[in-house]
Design a protein around this motif. Sequence first.
Motif, short mmCIF file in Angstrom:
data_model
loop_
_atom_site.label_atom_id
_atom_site.label_comp_id
_atom_site.label_asym_id
_atom_site.label_seq_id
_atom_site.Cartn_x
_atom_site.Cartn_y
_atom_site.Cartn_z
N LEU A 1 0.83 -1.20 0.00
CA LEU A 1 0.00 0.00 0.00
C LEU A 1 0.87 1.26 0.00
N LYS A 2 1.94 1.24 0.79
CA LYS A 2 2.80 2.42 0.89
C LYS A 2 3.46 2.74 -0.45
N LYS A 3 3.78 1.71 -1.24
CA LYS A 3 4.44 1.92 -2.52
C LYS A 3 3.56 2.72 -3.48
N GLU A 4 2.21 2.50 -3.38
CA GLU A 4 1.31 3.17 -4.30
C GLU A 4 0.66 4.41 -3.68
N LYS A 5 1.15 4.83 -2.53
CA LYS A 5 0.54 5.94 -1.79
C LYS A 5 0.75 7.27 -2.52
N LEU B 1 -3.11 3.96 6.33
CA LEU B 1 -1.68 4.04 6.61
C LEU B 1 -1.37 5.15 7.59
N SER B 2 -2.10 6.26 7.49
CA SER B 2 -1.86 7.39 8.40
C SER B 2 -2.27 7.05 9.83
N SER B 3 -3.20 6.09 9.97
CA SER B 3 -3.70 5.75 11.31
C SER B 3 -2.82 4.74 12.04
N ILE B 4 -1.90 4.12 11.30
CA ILE B 4 -1.04 3.11 11.92
C ILE B 4 -0.01 3.80 12.81
N LYS B 5 -0.04 3.46 14.08
CA LYS B 5 0.91 4.06 15.03
C LYS B 5 1.52 2.96 15.87
N LYS B 6 2.81 3.00 15.98
CA LYS B 6 3.49 2.07 16.86
C LYS B 6 3.43 2.61 18.28
N GLN B 7 2.66 1.94 19.12
CA GLN B 7 2.51 2.39 20.49
C GLN B 7 2.93 1.27 21.43
#
Length: 684
Positions: A10-14, A84-90
């Motif tokens: 997904l990030k590649k086509e962002k 993708l913007s909502s993914i957060k490493k917590q």
Amino acid sequence: MLGEEQTYALKKEKRSSDELSDELIKLLKSYNISKSLSDIFSIVDGVNASALPQTDNCWMSMVLHPIPSELEPTLCAIRKDRFLSSIKKQPAFSKERLGSLRKTMDEKNLQGYLIPRADEYQSEYLPKSSQRLAWLTGFDGSAGFAIVLKQRAAIFTDGRYTLQIRDQVDKKYFEIYNTAEMPPLDWLESNLGKNDRIGFDPWLHTCDEVIKISTVLKSKNAEAIKLSKNLIDEIWLDRPPVPLGPITPHPEIYAGESVASKFDTINAGMMKNEEDVVIISSPESIAWLLNIRGSDVARTPLPLSFLILNKEGRAKLFVDQRKIIDETRNHLGNAVSLVPINEFNSELNILARGSKKIRLDPKTCPAWVAEVFNSTSSSIVHGSDPTLIAKATKNKVELAGTRAAHIRDGAAFVRFLNWFSRNSKQGQLDEIIAATKLQKFREKDPLFKDLSFDTISGSGPNGAIVHYRVTEESNRTIELGDLYLVDSGAQYLDGTTDITRTIAVGDPGDEAKNYFTRVLKGHIAIASSKFPVGTNGSQLDVLARAPLWAIGADYDHGTGHGVGSYLGVHEGPQRISKLPNSVSLEPGMILSNEPGYYKSGAYGIRLENLLVVQSEIVPNSERAMLSFETITLAPFDRSMILKELLENHEKNWLNNYHAWVRKELLPLLNTHDGAWLTDATEPL
């Protein structure tokens, strides 16, 4: 949930968020769509918080129906961008969260706060926005309860998670207990001070639970404080949105009975009991009753909602109406009114001002609902959810569907077993690779919708963790001498499957074979049992454990749970367990048969098939009898069986079972998989 590989793709086509927003604004204008950007972002964020796969575009009908083909690529890109913007490493746990909770407790003059692993629907699978216990403590098992006091805190789970909880929870901040040895309310009672105020969210506790909580607190001159807002929600600043999964019809070709017919059955019971209204708070019951399925939570197709049904056969469904696509609206027809879920409170207050006789299930209904009716003229009747037994006793169409699903699922599982046998001894497989491969075999089925639960893929010592869930950190290479335990299942449109096999990689030794054979003996004892009408699962449980008890061993989980029809893989009220259960087994009920044995730090063994309760004709019988029909098809690992421990009737059962598996599955397999199955099902 997307894996790392899918996320990378997904990030590649962002594309940039601003670029996508500008493009969407132009399209909205060109198609005269009245929704604003914020409206659409709200829909997208809700869909991303649901279990709907990124590849499923049915959600777009919430924007416009029919959706113009030119609009689809932009909406897809926006959904991916916001995901993708909502993914957060917590961190799984931070002491700051616990500190913030205690500060909020002080502000409200509370000496304690209760945090169950629950949402307002008492669902097994929780949406991200309701995973409060995991957010606070780091523990994400399916059974848990935490109590936070000013100076101490404790977390509780059952025997399935005793190893997992110690890995996930920081013992410096939480005392850890097994609920069988220390029930949460016993711990609370022993740590209460006089006049303590203990807060809780009445949406997350059932009526029965609140009665128990209040009783314990009164015994110590303490007070249970029902809060209007959840304290975790007050401090969880980046809490995910409520899920917005589309709700679709479940066709009668799979359901086997119309909504009108189901209403008639429930209404007949209401008339008999002189009840005017039934409040149903279980989304699983609502899905079954209305022949609908949702996508709000993972692994179970639930439409998060509430339902009020009156004795005239009319219902009000309280739900976020954006989830209701046109096809579903037409399917529900005039008998079901669609009401915004935020009006549920108002409707209850209207009922409370009347004088109707209202039924609710105190085991599942939120205590908050019952509170509305306190000190009113309405008459509250506590009774079980009226759909439970009807839902549990599958009709002929549902049974035919689940049998068909199990045959196809069995073929997929055999393809996996053959692949596993060819690759596992080379030291190139790990737990994630194996689980992923099994899912891919199942996904080829055109009726496949989802897994029915997260696959338990455990090798060696990981197999001893009853509800083990492999992660990148825990992932283990499968080695020679290992036992590999795989517990998995799928959701198909025509049925739900759940199967466990334990597979030897090389030779794990005679001790493991001894336990394996005894687990198999217990499995056969349940599968081949005959019992009188009126028997419950608690009365059968000992049959599965007796071979292990004979050598001083046991397992700390139930022997069997109910299973739904393209619904929950864990369904009540029927079960086979040590725990008391007064529900009689009835023809059409589906249960699992899964005894096990677990040696901590070494290996786990579990053998599971699904069963259907059926009528049994016993010559010269004085009583009506029942038995089980096994519907799961997959061979047991014969290399693990000590033949000298099996009685002749057990060998005959196993040989007959393997012959049936071979007969049913060979037509669905290619030459190589068929040859493997033929060898795996040779008679003992």
